[in-house]
Design an enzyme around this catalytic site. Structure first.
Site, PDB file in Angstrom:
ATOM      1  N   SER A  62       0.853  -1.178   0.000  1.00 46.56           N
ATOM      2  CA  SER A  62       0.000   0.000   0.000  1.00 46.56           C
ATOM      3  C   SER A  62       0.890   1.229   0.000  1.00 46.56           C
ATOM      4  O   SER A  62       2.035   1.192   0.468  1.00 46.56           O
ATOM      5  CB  SER A  62      -0.883   0.010   1.261  1.00 46.56           C
ATOM      6  OG  SER A  62      -1.511   1.263   1.442  1.00 46.56           O
ATOM      7  N   TYR A 117      -1.425  -0.579  10.323  1.00 46.57           N
ATOM      8  CA  TYR A 117      -1.503  -0.794   8.877  1.00 46.57           C
ATOM      9  C   TYR A 117      -0.231  -0.289   8.187  1.00 46.57           C
ATOM     10  O   TYR A 117       0.323  -0.952   7.314  1.00 46.57           O
ATOM     11  CB  TYR A 117      -2.734  -0.068   8.327  1.00 46.57           C
ATOM     12  CG  TYR A 117      -3.061  -0.417   6.891  1.00 46.57           C
ATOM     13  CD1 TYR A 117      -3.614  -1.653   6.569  1.00 46.57           C
ATOM     14  CD2 TYR A 117      -2.839   0.492   5.866  1.00 46.57           C
ATOM     15  CE1 TYR A 117      -3.932  -1.979   5.257  1.00 46.57           C
ATOM     16  CE2 TYR A 117      -3.151   0.180   4.549  1.00 46.57           C
ATOM     17  CZ  TYR A 117      -3.699  -1.054   4.253  1.00 46.57           C
ATOM     18  OH  TYR A 117      -4.003  -1.381   2.960  1.00 46.57           O
TER      19      TYR A 117
END
Length: 270
Positions: free
Chosen positions: A140, A153
């Site tokens: 990501s 995350y």
């Protein structure tokens, strides 16, 4: 490409499904692994409209034996696999670092990082034995530019970035290639797995609005991934703004820090 066999984790929806469809349209044999059997069956039916040999397997990436079972099935059915896409993941927990409980940390790491590790550990020996292979790891932009209030995350996706860079160094000489994908927001079902520990802030709603405004779709990113695999390209960072922020972090780190700190204070209500 003469070898056309691909396995995609988390392939029943979102980006995983878009990747599976893109490769099926190119004539690949496609296997998708997922935990959602209903979505898996629907995706399998759709895939077979593009390529005859496509099928779904229930697969939990937190279970090493489940991934080993996939490898066994693919070996028996296809004689092996050429591309493994480590895509399965969850959104993590939004909140201040001290507010995120350790169980959430463990869950995100077990799925988003160790899920990738298990895929690599399982399929690398098979790739070495057949003399070729290609891993696609879905990380990501959060692993590159560390958005505030998403510590677990960010950390886990940064781990996927570092792991992929290591793979590139170790495996390329064995004709095993790696593509690392670092997208930002695009329309998907990611917020289904998001936890929120920020009082008074609807993070799920914020993320959904950002996804709906994205100029890129899952299909667009799947196209970029397809081209990257054909060309043995390592980096896929599809969103322009995040590419600019990544460059800012590398070349103007103090300015990058100031901008992200300001955003963090806004989210924290400071």
């Amino acid at each position: 490409m003469s070898n056309k066999r691909i396995f995609v984790t988390g392939g029943a929806s979102g980006l995983g499904k878009a990747i599976a469809i893109r490769f099926a349209k190119a004539g690949f044999k496609v296997c998708i692994g997922d935990l959602n059997d209903e979505r898996g069956a629907e995706a399998e039916k759709e895939l077979r409209s593009f390529s005859e040999d496509c099928f779904y397997i229930s697969c939990n990436v937190t279970d090493e034996q489940a991934i080993e079972n996939v490898k066994t099935i693919l070996t028996e059915r296809w004689g092996g696999v050429d591309i493994v896409v480590n895509n399965a993941g969850v959104a993590g927990t939004a909140g201040a670092i001290e507010k995120i409980n350790l169980d959430d940390w463990k869950n995100v790491f077990d799925i988003n990082l160790f899920g990738v590790v298990r895929g690599i550990k399982t399929f690398t020996p098979a790739f070495k034995a057949q003399g070729h292979g290609h891993f696609v790891n879905i990380a990501s932009a959060a692993g590159l530019i560390t958005a505030p209030m998403m510590s677990n995350y960010n950390a886990v996706k940064a781990g996927v970035v570092s792991l992929s860079e290591t793979m590139r160094i170790e495996l390329e000489a064995r004709n095993i290639h790696t593509t690392l994908v670092c997208p930002a927001f695009f329309e998907t079902n990611l917020t289904e797995s998001m936890n929120n520990e920020i009082p008074g802030v609807d993070m799920g709603g914020k993320v959904n609005r950002l996804m709906s405004k994205s100029k890129l779709s899952a299909d667009d990113i799947a196209n970029e991934i397809f081209e990257a695999v054909q060309n043995h390209t390592f980096w896929v960072v599809p969103h322009k703004l995040e590419r600019r922020l990544w460059l800012m972090k590398r070349w103007l780190p103090n300015l990058f820090h100031k901008q992200l700190t300001k955003k963090s204070k806004t989210l924290a209500g400071a």
